[in-house]
Design a protein around this motif. Structure first.
Motif, PDB file in Angstrom:
ATOM      1  N   ALA B 152      -5.051   0.711   6.072  1.00 34.09           N
ATOM      2  CA  ALA B 152      -4.261  -0.106   5.112  1.00 34.09           C
ATOM      3  C   ALA B 152      -5.121  -0.195   3.586  1.00 34.09           C
ATOM      4  O   ALA B 152      -5.217  -0.939   3.278  1.00 34.09           O
ATOM      5  N   TYR B 153      -5.581   1.065   3.354  1.00 31.53           N
ATOM      6  CA  TYR B 153      -6.087   1.135   2.089  1.00 31.53           C
ATOM      7  C   TYR B 153      -5.299   1.560   0.720  1.00 31.53           C
ATOM      8  O   TYR B 153      -5.632   0.877  -0.149  1.00 31.53           O
ATOM      9  N   MET B 154      -4.341   2.197   0.885  1.00 29.59           N
ATOM     10  CA  MET B 154      -3.422   2.604  -0.170  1.00 29.59           C
ATOM     11  C   MET B 154      -2.243   1.798  -0.277  1.00 29.59           C
ATOM     12  O   MET B 154      -1.629   1.226   0.758  1.00 29.59           O
ATOM     13  N   ILE B 155      -1.961   1.124  -1.489  1.00 29.69           N
ATOM     14  CA  ILE B 155      -0.782   0.544  -1.859  1.00 29.69           C
ATOM     15  C   ILE B 155       0.005   1.276  -2.732  1.00 29.69           C
ATOM     16  O   ILE B 155      -0.507   2.066  -3.572  1.00 29.69           O
ATOM     17  N   PRO B 156       1.316   1.264  -3.037  1.00 25.71           N
ATOM     18  CA  PRO B 156       2.003   2.032  -4.089  1.00 25.71           C
ATOM     19  C   PRO B 156       1.239   1.573  -5.457  1.00 25.71           C
ATOM     20  O   PRO B 156       1.260   0.263  -5.912  1.00 25.71           O
ATOM     21  N   GLY B 157       0.999   2.468  -6.234  1.00 20.67           N
ATOM     22  CA  GLY B 157       0.431   2.144  -7.451  1.00 20.67           C
ATOM     23  C   GLY B 157      -1.179   1.939  -7.569  1.00 20.67           C
ATOM     24  O   GLY B 157      -1.694   1.813  -8.755  1.00 20.67           O
ATOM     25  N   GLY B 158      -1.507   2.344  -6.385  1.00 23.76           N
ATOM     26  CA  GLY B 158      -3.178   2.001  -6.407  1.00 23.76           C
ATOM     27  C   GLY B 158      -3.624   2.042  -4.947  1.00 23.76           C
ATOM     28  O   GLY B 158      -3.003   2.381  -4.029  1.00 23.76           O
ATOM     29  N   VAL B 159      -5.000   1.422  -5.090  1.00 26.76           N
ATOM     30  CA  VAL B 159      -5.470   1.357  -3.720  1.00 26.76           C
ATOM     31  C   VAL B 159      -5.766  -0.242  -3.702  1.00 26.76           C
ATOM     32  O   VAL B 159      -5.798  -0.920  -4.868  1.00 26.76           O
ATOM     33  N   ARG B 160      -6.538  -0.641  -2.628  1.00 30.84           N
ATOM     34  CA  ARG B 160      -6.783  -2.273  -2.509  1.00 30.84           C
ATOM     35  C   ARG B 160      -8.013  -2.598  -2.825  1.00 30.84           C
ATOM     36  O   ARG B 160      -8.380  -3.584  -3.307  1.00 30.84           O
ATOM     37  N   PHE B 161      -9.177  -1.599  -2.378  1.00 37.19           N
ATOM     38  CA  PHE B 161     -10.445  -2.008  -2.781  1.00 37.19           C
ATOM     39  C   PHE B 161     -11.207  -1.064  -3.724  1.00 37.19           C
ATOM     40  O   PHE B 161     -10.973   0.046  -3.611  1.00 37.19           O
ATOM     41  N   ASP B 162     -11.855  -1.625  -4.587  1.00 38.39           N
ATOM     42  CA  ASP B 162     -12.756  -0.736  -5.325  1.00 38.39           C
ATOM     43  C   ASP B 162     -13.915  -0.162  -4.773  1.00 38.39           C
ATOM     44  O   ASP B 162     -14.289  -0.852  -3.596  1.00 38.39           O
ATOM     45  N   LEU B 163     -14.631   0.916  -5.182  1.00 38.25           N
ATOM     46  CA  LEU B 163     -15.876   1.386  -4.462  1.00 38.25           C
ATOM     47  C   LEU B 163     -16.988   0.857  -5.274  1.00 38.25           C
ATOM     48  O   LEU B 163     -17.411   0.858  -6.480  1.00 38.25           O
ATOM     49  N   LEU B 164     -17.787  -0.011  -4.490  1.00 40.76           N
ATOM     50  CA  LEU B 164     -19.105  -0.622  -5.310  1.00 40.76           C
ATOM     51  C   LEU B 164     -20.089   0.348  -5.564  1.00 40.76           C
ATOM     52  O   LEU B 164     -20.144   1.282  -4.638  1.00 40.76           O
TER      53      LEU B 164
END
Lengths: 202, 361
Positions: B152-164
């Motif tokens: 469940a990582y991708m959402i329309p228009g982007g992604v849910r979490f950033d990469l630290l």
């Protein structure tokens, strides 16, 4: 013979022996980033129902009245552990992994609302939707049986033979209108948008 | 001369080497396979039917449940199809993060396919090593997205979490380890004489046959067909992408293509992390009414989502075309017939990496 020599040489290498005798096992501690079932924190639930609105799995979460406070309850059999409820809750009532930290740091959030759609060709002006809607009932307890209302503050009412949507933003997405419509003329659509930045902080 | 069929041997639907139920009926003359027929339909889920009429927020979760091995790419292709309909722009950082997660998923899928092949040709040691390496890849997937399979990582228009930054560093360290291990396993696979006896020159499919049968993915690339849809993806083009091709078209080539694509994925992830643009990870935009047919490259080949939506973002109609179906057919018609004996049928079938869950939506 050549192949036996090959494999003996392969399996007597130090890396192989190290791998063989020090086998990596599954981690015994759950890592902090693991998305588990949402659990409750000590924050107070305000019963805004955002978690229920955003949840994609039917029947996975419900906000229940417990003695003196509201509390979201997760049903693990239905929950798919996507973590959207954790991310969407404005109060931080739920937690799962480090979703809340990430949401706070990245200034990301979800905004969700509902839109109502009425199919005029199917609607027969019975008014069931307007009367059954719990928000309408709360705003205007005198709501007439045909869906006519004196108040402008209701979500929808019958005007001139058709359902008029007045205050879509008040809809809580309970879908009572959808279940009570005899012709399936009214439909509720859930709208969600991921936002980031100043907008998300507000 | 008329060929006579000695006996018809059914393989499956339950078979120790196959991960999922499928039945293969082989008509044989002695040890030679004359004809083979594939029978699907043992695990139909009806997921396309469930998707219809639901808002895209629910469909994107259903899409990644089509297949448990390449779930990220199903999510990604569905969401890119929706963005195609609605003309939603993805921020560059989100596009790069999508590539990282997709490549991790591809690595996990390819390593599992190669595990499966090694297991089938009875090289269980190498198979178990590959599974162990796959764990590291899945751990990294979990580190970024929070889950191992249904992310469940991708959402329309982007992604849910950033990469630290610290996660990126840990991931690169892990990938270096994975690369080391995979180089060693690739060496074992390439030079192992017993492996060569079971793999080289078995189940050969020529380039013409591969094109005629519309095979896709590593199965086609092992026969020398240019078919990688990532060549057309804007983010991959920015990264400078070249597809892996071999010309032998046998079991060995198919497995080696997957091994080489694992290294390619590692390179792509490193490039992504090095050149990760700054900026937001979520863009705005809501779904519009429209219709599209969008294809992306899944680990097994071309994956197409044909979607029709209404103005509220509800999916009115959806059809999924998954990569394995043509590979399985090609496998039954050309590869298995070239297999040396009945014992090679299973390994030849597995070398095309059939995904039954994808086919029987």
């Amino acid at each position: 013979m050549r192949s036996i020599v090959y494999y003996v040489r392969e399996f007597l290498r130090p890396e192989w022996l190290k791998d063989f005798f020090f086998v990596k096992t599954a981690p015994l501690e759950t890592p902090s980033y693991f998305k588990g079932y949402p659990t409750l924190t000590d924050k107070e639930c305000t019963q805004c129902l955002t978690c229920m609105m955003i949840c994609p799995a039917p029947g996975a979460i419900a906000v229940l009245r417990k003695k003196d406070r509201w509390e979201p309850e997760i049903y693990p059999g239905h929950c798919i552990r996507c973590g959207l409820c954790v991310e969407a809750c404005p109060e931080g009532v739920l937690s799962s992994g480090r979703i809340l930290d990430v949401t706070h740091r990245d200034k990301t959030a979800f905004s969700s609302w509902y839109r109502l759609e009425v199919d005029d060709t199917l609607c027969m002006r019975c008014g069931n939707c307007c009367v059954s809607c719990p928000v309408n009932r709360e705003v205007d307890p005198q709501l007439a049986g045909t869906g006519t209302s004196a108040s402008d503050e209701v979500i929808m009412r019958i005007e001139g033979g058709r359902v008029t949507i007045l205050h879509e933003e008040k809809c809580t997405g309970c879908k009572t209108c959808e279940t009570n419509c005899p012709n399936r003329a009214i439909r509720v659509a859930r709208m969600v948008e991921g936002v980031q930045g100043e907008e998300a902080e507000a | 001369m008329k060929k006579t069929v000695d006996v018809s041997i059914p393989l499956g639907p339950v078979h120790p080497c196959w991960k999922e139920p499928v039945r293969l009926k082989c008509e044989t003359a002695g040890e030679r396979v004359l004809r083979a027929e594939v029978e699907l339909g043992y695990m139909k889920k009806g997921i396309e039917r469930i998707m219809r009429g639901r808002p895209w927020q629910e469909v994107m979760f259903l899409a990644e449940r089509v297949c448990g091995i390449c779930s990220v790419v199903h999510n990604m292709v569905f969401i890119e199809a929706m963005e195609d309909i609605s003309a939603i722009a993805v921020p560059p950082r989100a596009a790069y993060l999508r590539v990282i997660v997709n490549e991790l998923d591809r690595m996990a899928s390819h390593i599992l396919a190669n595990f499966s092949y090694c297991y089938t040709i009875e090289h269980e040691t190498l198979a178990m090593y590959l599974l162990n390496t796959r764990e590291t890849v899945l751990d990294n997937l979990e580190r970024i997205t929070g889950s191992r399979i249904n992310t469940a990582y991708m959402i329309p228009g982007g992604v849910r979490f950033d990469l630290l930054p610290e996660d990126a560093a840990a991931m690169l360290a892990d990938l270096a380890k994975v690369e080391d291990e995979m180089r060693r396993y690739t060496g074992i696979f390439e030079t192992g004489p017993l492996i060569a006896l079971r793999s080289k020159g078995i189940g050969v499919m020529s380039r013409e046959e591969a094109i005629r049968a519309h095979t896709v993915g590593p199965t086609a690339r092992a026969s020398g067909v240019v078919c990688d849809l990532r060549l057309r993806h804007p983010t991959y083009r920015e990264l400078g992408f070249e597809q892996v091709t071999r010309t032998e078209g046998d079991n060995f080539a198919r497995v080696m293509v997957r091994f080489q694509e694992v290294f390619q994925s590692i390179d792509l992830i490193r490039k992504c992390v090095d050149t990760l643009p700054e900026g937001p990870i979520r863009g705005g935009g809501l779904c519009k009414a429209g219709e599209t047919s969008y294809s992306g490259e899944a680990p097994r080949g071309e994956l197409t989502y044909s979607v029709k939506t209404d103005e509220y973002g509800r999916v009115l109609d959806i059809a999924i075309r998954t990569p394995s179906i043509m590979n399985i057919e090609a496998c039954a018609h050309s590869m298995i017939v070239d297999a040396a004996s009945i014992a090679d049928v299973t390994s030849t079938f597995i070398s095309s990496d059939p995904c039954i869950a994808c086919n029987e939506r």
